[in-house]
Motif scaffolding. Structure first.
Motif, PDB file in Angstrom:
ATOM      1  N   LYS A  60       0.831  -1.190   0.000  1.00  0.00           N
ATOM      2  CA  LYS A  60       0.000   0.000   0.000  1.00  0.00           C
ATOM      3  C   LYS A  60       0.871   1.247   0.000  1.00  0.00           C
ATOM      4  CE  LYS A  60      -3.775  -2.242   2.525  1.00  0.00           C
ATOM      5  NZ  LYS A  60      -4.644  -2.185   3.733  1.00  0.00           N
ATOM      6  N   PRO A  61       0.450   2.299  -0.690  1.00  0.00           N
ATOM      7  CA  PRO A  61       1.260   3.518  -0.729  1.00  0.00           C
ATOM      8  C   PRO A  61       1.360   4.171   0.639  1.00  0.00           C
ATOM      9  CG  PRO A  61      -0.880   3.891  -1.756  1.00  0.00           C
ATOM     10  CD  PRO A  61      -0.786   2.420  -1.497  1.00  0.00           C
ATOM     11  N   ALA A  62       2.531   4.708   0.942  1.00  0.00           N
ATOM     12  CA  ALA A  62       2.771   5.384   2.213  1.00  0.00           C
ATOM     13  C   ALA A  62       2.664   6.888   2.035  1.00  0.00           C
ATOM     14  CB  ALA A  62       4.162   5.023   2.736  1.00  0.00           C
ATOM     15  N   GLU A  63       2.385   7.576   3.145  1.00  0.00           N
ATOM     16  CA  GLU A  63       2.329   9.033   3.113  1.00  0.00           C
ATOM     17  C   GLU A  63       3.725   9.638   3.015  1.00  0.00           C
ATOM     18  OE1 GLU A  63      -0.247  11.083   2.982  1.00  0.00           O
ATOM     19  OE2 GLU A  63      -1.675   9.418   2.916  1.00  0.00           O
ATOM     20  N   SER A  64       4.719   8.946   3.557  1.00  0.00           N
ATOM     21  CA  SER A  64       6.098   9.435   3.501  1.00  0.00           C
ATOM     22  C   SER A  64       7.044   8.246   3.577  1.00  0.00           C
ATOM     23  CB  SER A  64       6.388  10.420   4.643  1.00  0.00           C
ATOM     24  OG  SER A  64       6.249   9.790   5.905  1.00  0.00           O
ATOM     25  N   VAL A  65       8.228   8.408   3.011  1.00  0.00           N
ATOM     26  CA  VAL A  65       9.259   7.377   3.055  1.00  0.00           C
ATOM     27  C   VAL A  65      10.587   8.048   3.386  1.00  0.00           C
ATOM     28  CG1 VAL A  65       8.096   5.838   1.426  1.00  0.00           C
ATOM     29  CG2 VAL A  65       9.687   7.570   0.566  1.00  0.00           C
ATOM     30  N   ARG A  66      11.490   7.278   3.958  1.00  0.00           N
ATOM     31  CA  ARG A  66      12.804   7.788   4.337  1.00  0.00           C
ATOM     32  C   ARG A  66      13.831   7.329   3.318  1.00  0.00           C
ATOM     33  NH1 ARG A  66      14.884  10.031   8.929  1.00  0.00           N
ATOM     34  NH2 ARG A  66      17.070   9.608   9.472  1.00  0.00           N
ATOM     35  N   ASN A  67      14.579   8.267   2.776  1.00  0.00           N
ATOM     36  CA  ASN A  67      15.554   7.971   1.738  1.00  0.00           C
ATOM     37  C   ASN A  67      16.901   8.569   2.133  1.00  0.00           C
ATOM     38  OD1 ASN A  67      16.872   7.308  -0.613  1.00  0.00           O
ATOM     39  ND2 ASN A  67      15.935   8.914  -1.845  1.00  0.00           N
ATOM     40  N   LEU A  68      17.823   7.713   2.601  1.00  0.00           N
ATOM     41  CA  LEU A  68      19.165   8.155   3.001  1.00  0.00           C
ATOM     42  C   LEU A  68      19.108   9.313   3.996  1.00  0.00           C
ATOM     43  CD1 LEU A  68      21.021   7.975  -0.435  1.00  0.00           C
ATOM     44  CD2 LEU A  68      20.893   6.247   1.364  1.00  0.00           C
ATOM     45  N   GLY A  69      18.208   9.196   4.959  1.00  0.00           N
ATOM     46  CA  GLY A  69      18.123  10.206   6.003  1.00  0.00           C
ATOM     47  C   GLY A  69      17.206  11.368   5.700  1.00  0.00           C
ATOM     48  N   VAL A  70      16.634  11.421   4.506  1.00  0.00           N
ATOM     49  CA  VAL A  70      15.706  12.489   4.132  1.00  0.00           C
ATOM     50  C   VAL A  70      14.310  11.890   4.000  1.00  0.00           C
ATOM     51  CG1 VAL A  70      15.105  14.227   2.406  1.00  0.00           C
ATOM     52  CG2 VAL A  70      17.504  13.759   2.930  1.00  0.00           C
ATOM     53  N   THR A  71      13.350  12.473   4.670  1.00  0.00           N
ATOM     54  CA  THR A  71      11.977  11.984   4.615  1.00  0.00           C
ATOM     55  C   THR A  71      11.226  12.705   3.505  1.00  0.00           C
ATOM     56  OG1 THR A  71      11.995  11.566   7.005  1.00  0.00           O
ATOM     57  CG2 THR A  71       9.852  11.631   5.914  1.00  0.00           C
ATOM     58  N   LEU A  72      10.779  11.946   2.522  1.00  0.00           N
ATOM     59  CA  LEU A  72      10.029  12.486   1.391  1.00  0.00           C
ATOM     60  C   LEU A  72       8.550  12.197   1.593  1.00  0.00           C
ATOM     61  CD1 LEU A  72      12.364  11.227  -1.487  1.00  0.00           C
ATOM     62  CD2 LEU A  72      12.371  13.476  -0.396  1.00  0.00           C
ATOM     63  N   ASP A  73       7.719  13.222   1.475  1.00  0.00           N
ATOM     64  CA  ASP A  73       6.273  13.035   1.623  1.00  0.00           C
ATOM     65  C   ASP A  73       5.617  13.017   0.250  1.00  0.00           C
ATOM     66  OD1 ASP A  73       5.320  16.012   1.068  1.00  0.00           O
ATOM     67  OD2 ASP A  73       7.009  16.116   2.457  1.00  0.00           O
ATOM     68  N   SER A  74       4.372  12.620   0.226  1.00  0.00           N
ATOM     69  CA  SER A  74       3.683  12.393  -1.048  1.00  0.00           C
ATOM     70  C   SER A  74       3.487  13.666  -1.864  1.00  0.00           C
ATOM     71  CB  SER A  74       2.321  11.731  -0.792  1.00  0.00           C
ATOM     72  OG  SER A  74       1.541  12.525   0.101  1.00  0.00           O
ATOM     73  N   GLN A  75       3.457  14.836  -1.228  1.00  0.00           N
ATOM     74  CA  GLN A  75       3.301  16.088  -1.959  1.00  0.00           C
ATOM     75  C   GLN A  75       4.617  16.849  -2.111  1.00  0.00           C
ATOM     76  OE1 GLN A  75      -0.035  18.514  -0.750  1.00  0.00           O
ATOM     77  NE2 GLN A  75      -1.214  16.735  -0.090  1.00  0.00           N
ATOM     78  N   LEU A  76       5.711  16.253  -1.638  1.00  0.00           N
ATOM     79  CA  LEU A  76       7.056  16.818  -1.766  1.00  0.00           C
ATOM     80  C   LEU A  76       7.156  18.243  -1.238  1.00  0.00           C
ATOM     81  CD1 LEU A  76       8.153  15.473  -5.287  1.00  0.00           C
ATOM     82  CD2 LEU A  76       8.663  14.545  -3.019  1.00  0.00           C
ATOM     83  N   ASN A  77       6.402  18.537  -0.180  1.00  0.00           N
ATOM     84  CA  ASN A  77       6.533  19.857   0.451  1.00  0.00           C
ATOM     85  C   ASN A  77       7.533  19.838   1.602  1.00  0.00           C
ATOM     86  OD1 ASN A  77       5.119  18.589   2.562  1.00  0.00           O
ATOM     87  ND2 ASN A  77       3.149  19.418   1.871  1.00  0.00           N
ATOM     88  N   MET A  78       8.104  18.681   1.893  1.00  0.00           N
ATOM     89  CA  MET A  78       9.179  18.486   2.870  1.00  0.00           C
ATOM     90  C   MET A  78       8.776  18.826   4.298  1.00  0.00           C
ATOM     91  SD  MET A  78      11.308  17.281   0.766  1.00  0.00           S
ATOM     92  CE  MET A  78      12.731  17.050   1.824  1.00  0.00           C
ATOM     93  N   GLN A  79       7.489  18.952   4.576  1.00  0.00           N
ATOM     94  CA  GLN A  79       7.048  19.312   5.918  1.00  0.00           C
ATOM     95  C   GLN A  79       7.371  18.214   6.926  1.00  0.00           C
ATOM     96  OE1 GLN A  79       2.932  20.454   5.871  1.00  0.00           O
ATOM     97  NE2 GLN A  79       3.287  22.326   4.695  1.00  0.00           N
ATOM     98  N   VAL A  80       7.213  16.951   6.531  1.00  0.00           N
ATOM     99  CA  VAL A  80       7.499  15.849   7.449  1.00  0.00           C
ATOM    100  C   VAL A  80       8.984  15.819   7.784  1.00  0.00           C
ATOM    101  CG1 VAL A  80       7.403  13.354   7.759  1.00  0.00           C
ATOM    102  CG2 VAL A  80       5.561  14.519   6.545  1.00  0.00           C
TER     103      VAL A  80
END
Length: 271
Positions: free
Chosen positions: A123-143
């Protein structure tokens, strides 16, 4: 391997790469590099980092129904590729994220956005962690910003217990090691965000400055920033971009960054 007079027995290695060896990193890259060709045959792009493989696909909303099966069709050969090399593709640990604007997500809500890996449905996640950076589904970087700010304030609360114990120069080094290192990590990904989005990080920097300079909670910090040569958050991001651009222009940056930059002299023909 030998430790003192004791020496372990040798064992033939029929597959894989010995962990911890000096050439292990290069050997692992050679061992897994052909997976990139496999992914490209399905019209997908990828990022590889150590044993972490990311599949990427971009599309318009009207292409979703045709592009999502292409992603699923690629996963089965990847799973077989792993099995042939005695590697395990752990579907339960695999993550999926769709990135789009809010209006596009509203239209996607009527579609099946899950992806199947064998018998496992991801199932799609709201955010994922990539090499220490958390990317959210709208890429606004708030998370990501929220997590960095929370971690920094946690360390600041612990450091405040040392305010009356250590000297100012020691406090400055502690802030550089524990706070500024987190604030500056991959901060180029925050370029272009509005001031309101960056405000939590600026509050972190202000609080860290007050701790380092032993100021009260309502004291101004602008002059202290200048004396410590600590740039505000937005300028720290701009500085990072300038460093990356300079490295790309003069051959200091990795190829994957240099290939993104083109000198204006090369476009206009001027030296």
């Amino acid at each position: 391997m030998s430790i003192g007079p004791d020496q372990s027995s040798s064992t033939p290695l029929d597959c894989g790469v010995p962990q911890g060896s000096i050439v292990g990193l290069s050997e692992f890259i050679s061992y897994t590099e052909d997976i990139e060709e496999l992914i490209h045959t399905h019209s997908l792009t990828c990022h590889l980092y150590a044993d972490d493989t990311q599949l990427l696909s971009s599309m318009h909303l009207e292409e979703f129904d045709s592009r999502k099966p292409a992603l699923e069709n690629c996963l089965s050969p990847v799973q077989q590729w792993c099995a042939r090399r005695h590697l395990q593709l752990n579907a339960d640990k695999s993550q999926l994220i769709w990135s789009a604007s809010r209006s596009t997500f509203e239209k996607l809500s009527a579609k099946d956005t899950t992806v199947k890996v064998g018998l496992t449905v991801i199932k799609p996640a709201e955010s994922v962690r990539n090499l220490g950076v958390t990317l959210d589904s709208q890429l606004n970087m708030q998370v990501h910003i929220s997590k960095v700010a929370s971690s920094c304030f946690y360390h600041l609360r612990r450091l405040r217990q040392l305010r009356r114990v250590v000297a100012q120069d020691v406090r400055q080094r502690l802030v550089s090691a524990l706070i500024l290192s987190q604030v500056d990590y991959c901060n180029s990904s925050l370029a272009g965000l509005p001031a309101g989005a960056l405000a939590p990080l600026q509050r972190v920097l202000n609080a860290a400055t007050r701790f380092a300079a032993d100021l009260r909670s309502r004291d101004h910090v602008t002059s202290v920033h200048r004396s410590l040569h600590w740039l505000p958050i937005r300028q720290r991001i701009q500085y990072k971009l300038c460093v990356l651009t300079y490295g790309a222009a003069h051959g200091y940056a990795p190829d994957y960054i240099s290939n993104l930059a083109t000198l204006t002299s090369a476009i206009s023909g001027r030296s």
